[in-house]
Scaffold this motif. Structure first.
Motif, PDB file in Angstrom:
ATOM      1  N   ILE A 149       0.826  -1.206   0.000  1.00  0.00           N
ATOM      2  CA  ILE A 149       0.000   0.000   0.000  1.00  0.00           C
ATOM      3  C   ILE A 149       0.859   1.255   0.000  1.00  0.00           C
ATOM      4  CG2 ILE A 149      -0.277   0.164   2.528  1.00  0.00           C
ATOM      5  CD1 ILE A 149      -3.231   0.950   1.925  1.00  0.00           C
ATOM      6  N   TYR A 150       2.027   1.182   0.643  1.00  0.00           N
ATOM      7  CA  TYR A 150       2.914   2.343   0.616  1.00  0.00           C
ATOM      8  C   TYR A 150       3.495   2.539  -0.775  1.00  0.00           C
ATOM      9  CZ  TYR A 150       7.012   5.273   1.321  1.00  0.00           C
ATOM     10  OH  TYR A 150       7.957   6.269   1.204  1.00  0.00           O
ATOM     11  N   GLY A 151       4.012   1.462  -1.384  1.00  0.00           N
ATOM     12  CA  GLY A 151       4.561   1.579  -2.725  1.00  0.00           C
ATOM     13  C   GLY A 151       3.520   2.016  -3.729  1.00  0.00           C
ATOM     14  N   ASP A 152       2.287   1.516  -3.560  1.00  0.00           N
ATOM     15  CA  ASP A 152       1.204   1.825  -4.474  1.00  0.00           C
ATOM     16  C   ASP A 152       0.774   3.284  -4.360  1.00  0.00           C
ATOM     17  OD1 ASP A 152      -1.116  -0.040  -6.024  1.00  0.00           O
ATOM     18  OD2 ASP A 152      -1.815   1.896  -5.311  1.00  0.00           O
ATOM     19  N   PHE A 153       0.487   3.719  -3.150  1.00  0.00           N
ATOM     20  CA  PHE A 153      -0.069   5.058  -2.955  1.00  0.00           C
ATOM     21  C   PHE A 153       0.993   6.143  -3.054  1.00  0.00           C
ATOM     22  CE2 PHE A 153      -2.860   7.861   0.003  1.00  0.00           C
ATOM     23  CZ  PHE A 153      -3.272   8.589  -1.097  1.00  0.00           C
ATOM     24  N   SER A 154       2.138   5.943  -2.409  1.00  0.00           N
ATOM     25  CA  SER A 154       3.187   6.965  -2.514  1.00  0.00           C
ATOM     26  C   SER A 154       3.761   6.974  -3.921  1.00  0.00           C
ATOM     27  CB  SER A 154       4.298   6.718  -1.488  1.00  0.00           C
ATOM     28  OG  SER A 154       5.064   5.577  -1.812  1.00  0.00           O
ATOM     29  N   GLY A 155       3.734   5.799  -4.606  1.00  0.00           N
ATOM     30  CA  GLY A 155       4.169   5.756  -6.001  1.00  0.00           C
ATOM     31  C   GLY A 155       3.272   6.610  -6.875  1.00  0.00           C
ATOM     32  N   TYR A 156       1.946   6.506  -6.651  1.00  0.00           N
ATOM     33  CA  TYR A 156       1.013   7.359  -7.400  1.00  0.00           C
ATOM     34  C   TYR A 156       1.304   8.831  -7.120  1.00  0.00           C
ATOM     35  CZ  TYR A 156      -3.218   9.407  -9.301  1.00  0.00           C
ATOM     36  OH  TYR A 156      -4.080  10.176 -10.039  1.00  0.00           O
ATOM     37  N   SER A 157       1.496   9.178  -5.855  1.00  0.00           N
ATOM     38  CA  SER A 157       1.748  10.576  -5.487  1.00  0.00           C
ATOM     39  C   SER A 157       3.023  11.092  -6.147  1.00  0.00           C
ATOM     40  CB  SER A 157       1.842  10.719  -3.969  1.00  0.00           C
ATOM     41  OG  SER A 157       0.604  10.449  -3.352  1.00  0.00           O
ATOM     42  N   ASP A 158       4.075  10.269  -6.157  1.00  0.00           N
ATOM     43  CA  ASP A 158       5.328  10.685  -6.797  1.00  0.00           C
ATOM     44  C   ASP A 158       5.122  10.944  -8.284  1.00  0.00           C
ATOM     45  OD1 ASP A 158       6.592  10.432  -4.401  1.00  0.00           O
ATOM     46  OD2 ASP A 158       7.677   8.598  -4.879  1.00  0.00           O
ATOM     47  N   ILE A 159       4.402  10.024  -8.948  1.00  0.00           N
ATOM     48  CA  ILE A 159       4.147  10.211 -10.382  1.00  0.00           C
ATOM     49  C   ILE A 159       3.308  11.465 -10.616  1.00  0.00           C
ATOM     50  CG2 ILE A 159       3.106   9.201 -12.443  1.00  0.00           C
ATOM     51  CD1 ILE A 159       3.641   6.423 -11.169  1.00  0.00           C
ATOM     52  N   ALA A 160       2.280  11.665  -9.782  1.00  0.00           N
ATOM     53  CA  ALA A 160       1.411  12.834  -9.927  1.00  0.00           C
ATOM     54  C   ALA A 160       2.205  14.125  -9.767  1.00  0.00           C
ATOM     55  CB  ALA A 160       0.284  12.773  -8.893  1.00  0.00           C
ATOM     56  N   ILE A 161       3.037  14.186  -8.743  1.00  0.00           N
ATOM     57  CA  ILE A 161       3.840  15.388  -8.499  1.00  0.00           C
ATOM     58  C   ILE A 161       4.842  15.591  -9.634  1.00  0.00           C
ATOM     59  CG2 ILE A 161       5.501  16.459  -6.932  1.00  0.00           C
ATOM     60  CD1 ILE A 161       4.063  14.879  -4.652  1.00  0.00           C
ATOM     61  N   GLY A 162       5.422  14.464 -10.117  1.00  0.00           N
ATOM     62  CA  GLY A 162       6.376  14.550 -11.224  1.00  0.00           C
ATOM     63  C   GLY A 162       5.726  15.016 -12.508  1.00  0.00           C
ATOM     64  N   VAL A 163       4.549  14.480 -12.841  1.00  0.00           N
ATOM     65  CA  VAL A 163       3.843  14.902 -14.060  1.00  0.00           C
ATOM     66  C   VAL A 163       3.462  16.380 -13.959  1.00  0.00           C
ATOM     67  CG1 VAL A 163       1.719  14.597 -15.404  1.00  0.00           C
ATOM     68  CG2 VAL A 163       2.995  12.587 -14.619  1.00  0.00           C
ATOM     69  N   ALA A 164       3.003  16.812 -12.770  1.00  0.00           N
ATOM     70  CA  ALA A 164       2.651  18.225 -12.586  1.00  0.00           C
ATOM     71  C   ALA A 164       3.857  19.120 -12.846  1.00  0.00           C
ATOM     72  CB  ALA A 164       2.107  18.446 -11.181  1.00  0.00           C
ATOM     73  N   LYS A 165       5.040  18.688 -12.417  1.00  0.00           N
ATOM     74  CA  LYS A 165       6.257  19.472 -12.647  1.00  0.00           C
ATOM     75  C   LYS A 165       6.547  19.617 -14.140  1.00  0.00           C
ATOM     76  CE  LYS A 165       8.730  18.713  -8.281  1.00  0.00           C
ATOM     77  NZ  LYS A 165       8.872  20.148  -7.958  1.00  0.00           N
ATOM     78  N   LEU A 166       6.239  18.595 -14.914  1.00  0.00           N
ATOM     79  CA  LEU A 166       6.461  18.675 -16.360  1.00  0.00           C
ATOM     80  C   LEU A 166       5.644  19.797 -16.984  1.00  0.00           C
ATOM     81  CD1 LEU A 166       6.475  14.916 -17.479  1.00  0.00           C
ATOM     82  CD2 LEU A 166       8.430  16.400 -17.020  1.00  0.00           C
ATOM     83  N   PHE A 167       4.536  20.152 -16.336  1.00  0.00           N
ATOM     84  CA  PHE A 167       3.677  21.216 -16.855  1.00  0.00           C
ATOM     85  C   PHE A 167       3.851  22.526 -16.084  1.00  0.00           C
ATOM     86  CE2 PHE A 167       1.784  17.249 -18.187  1.00  0.00           C
ATOM     87  CZ  PHE A 167       1.475  17.507 -19.511  1.00  0.00           C
ATOM     88  N   GLY A 168       4.873  22.580 -15.227  1.00  0.00           N
ATOM     89  CA  GLY A 168       5.202  23.828 -14.538  1.00  0.00           C
ATOM     90  C   GLY A 168       4.485  24.047 -13.233  1.00  0.00           C
ATOM     91  N   PHE A 169       3.910  22.996 -12.634  1.00  0.00           N
ATOM     92  CA  PHE A 169       3.153  23.132 -11.386  1.00  0.00           C
ATOM     93  C   PHE A 169       3.861  22.421 -10.236  1.00  0.00           C
ATOM     94  CE2 PHE A 169       0.039  23.747 -14.705  1.00  0.00           C
ATOM     95  CZ  PHE A 169      -0.790  24.735 -14.200  1.00  0.00           C
ATOM     96  N   ASP A 170       3.680  22.960  -9.040  1.00  0.00           N
ATOM     97  CA  ASP A 170       4.222  22.354  -7.824  1.00  0.00           C
ATOM     98  C   ASP A 170       3.075  21.874  -6.942  1.00  0.00           C
ATOM     99  OD1 ASP A 170       7.058  22.799  -8.231  1.00  0.00           O
ATOM    100  OD2 ASP A 170       6.632  24.933  -7.957  1.00  0.00           O
TER     101      ASP A 170
END
Length: 504
Positions: free
Chosen positions: A271-292
């Motif tokens: 559950i940690y790898g699954d949920f924190s993995g999603y959060s990391d990807i979400a934050i990373g994708v947002a950075k690609l579009f200039g958002f924090d």
């Protein structure tokens, strides 16, 4: 659309290229394109539920505007305590006390009723019907109650809380309402964090839609590192753990004690790898579009007590309940009995937020029971900072192991299908503690991956992403390639595995 799917692998670069090379010169067009992309992303699952997120956005946008333009007499929300006690407004007119059907409060009430109403209907309607039927049966009567065949809209718990925080902050005067519907609708539906968070505050994310965005190489590079590490967490750690965890929980009656222990531990990593993995990807994708976006996890399994665990686990949700439920209830600035009541309410509601099952409520109750003793002795804010040593002291290590053990016990209730199954699972730990005859159920790959994962998490615990520590190092690119190699050869590709928190 799943982050770990081939569809998203095509979707992301197309949106990225159009966003930066076609729509960059006009901020409104850029926001409108992001909104369209977000609706495509969400509608890919089931386009019929787009109506809900559009309606939620429209209601809260309208309520925000109405709260700012209501021209009635000043209310208690606008006055300091001295003015309230005098019973006069700032211009010496009699004070008009608001109720829920007058002034700005009526629009806050509309927002609360609509958002919590759709959440209660889709997520909890059948739960309350089934619970009522069970109670009637307990009284000795035969219930004749029917449930509805409802589909839970993906991400509804996340985007309703996000829009509610906007309405509440506007009502409290902490945030000025926006008059730009495109920016607001995009804030609600922003596709990187739409389905499973982080649950963003309007005060952090919404202003970013009004600033001109230029592509920054460093931010894009940080985003790609987060996406890479998030995919490793999800596809290598979480999905491989799931292959072991699911059969153990489904057949806990016949599993040995050691298998049950490993099942609980591996679910904690799943559950940690699954949920924190999603959060990391979400934050990373947002950075690609200039958002924090806000940080959602900070190595929670290295926590030294339950209070520290909740400062590190699902931070966007725990801080939401702190600001919009715990503090309004009085927080800890009340007598001890009321403070204990407030803690129980927050943890039970947090559990119930996760799903319409008594298992989640019990899970929340367990964490409340673990937190309250620490609170009563005034130790709930002892561990506010990471330990500075590379190797923890024996005392610190013991605290970490103890906290992790308690968290794993609570996770059994979270994962089990029913409270009875959870008790049966825990009872089985003591029935047959002998080693299983065959260790094939836990392959060498996942053992090595978990050891590697824990080591890297420990090394990188001072930074949001351990790959960030490699910046400027000559060996960073081989490490990135090796991480990608591990995803390809150890990741689960048999099918696109849904993220656990999609069901919440």
């Amino acid at each position: 659309m799943l982050f770990n799917s081939f569809t998203f692998l095509i979707f992301l670069p197309i949106v990225f290229l159009l966003y930066w090379f076609v729509f960059q010169k006009n901020l409104k067009f850029q926001n409108a394109f992001l909104l369209l992309a977000s609706y495509v992303f969400y509608g890919w699952w089931d386009w019929r539920f787009l109506g809900l997120i559009i309606a939620s956005s429209a209601i809260d946008f309208w309520c925000g505007l109405k709260m700012s333009t209501d021209d009635g007499q000043q209310s208690t929300a606008d006055l300091n305590q001295f003015e309230i006690e005098k019973g006069l407004t700032t211009d010496n007119r009699p004070l008009k006390t608001e109720n829920w059907f007058t002034g700005r409060k009526r629009y806050l009430a509309i927002s609360l009723i609509f958002n919590l109403g759709i959440l209660a209907f889709f997520k909890y309607f059948n739960f309350f019907i089934d619970s009522a039927a069970d109670f009637i049966l307990l009284l000795g009567f035969q219930p004749h109650i029917s449930t509805l065949n409802l589909i839970l809209p993906v991400g509804i718990s996340f985007y309703t809380f996000q829009t509610l925080s906007y309405s509440i902050d506007v009502y409290k005067g902490k945030l000025k309402p926006t008059k730009d519907p495109i920016a607001f609708f995009t804030f609600v539906a922003f596709f990187p964090q739409l389905v499973a968070g982080p649950i963003e505050r309007a005060s952090n994310l919404l202003p970013q839609f009004f600033k001109k965005r230029e592509f920054e190489y460093q931010k894009g590079s940080d985003g790609m590192k987060l996406i890479l590490w998030g995919l490793f967490k999800k596809m290598v750690i979480a999905d491989n753990c799931a292959l072991v965890v699911n059969p153990i929980f489904e057949n806990y009656q016949t599993a040995s004690g050691l298998e049950l222990i490993m099942g609980a531990i591996l679910f904690a990593f799943q559950i940690y790898g699954d949920f924190s993995g999603y959060s990391d990807i979400a934050i990373g994708v947002a950075k690609l579009f200039g958002f924090d976006l806000m940080t959602n996890f900070r190595t929670p399994y290295f926590s030294r007590d339950i209070a520290e665990f909740w400062r590190r686990w699902h931070i966007s949700l725990s801080t939401w309940f702190r600001d919009y439920l715990y503090i309004p209830l009085g927080g800890s600035r009340v007598i001890k009995a009321k403070a204990i009541r407030n803690i129980f309410i927050v943890f039970l509601v947090s559990g119930f937020w996760h799903g319409a099952n008594w298992t989640f409520i019990v899970w929340g109750g367990i964490h409340a029971a673990l937190f309250i003793p620490i609170f009563l002795i005034g130790k709930n804010r002892t561990h506010l900072h990471e330990g500075s040593h590379l190797i923890p002291s024996f005392k610190e290590a013991l605290k970490m192991v103890s906290t992790f053990t308690l968290v794993c016990i609570a996770w059994v209730f979270f994962r089990a299908d029913s409270v009875g199954d959870a008790w049966g699972y825990l009872g089985g730990l003591f029935k047959n503690p002998l080693l299983p005859r065959n260790f094939a159920w836990l392959g060498y790959d996942i053992r090595i991956a978990l050891i590697l994962f824990l080591g890297l998490e420990w090394i990188g615990r001072f930074q949001f992403n351990w790959l960030g520590r490699l910046e400027g190092k000559w060996y960073r690119y081989p490490v990135y390639l090796f991480t990608g190699f591990l995803i390809v050869f150890w990741g689960v590709f048999t099918e696109a595995k849904e993220f656990i928190y999609f069901q919440f």
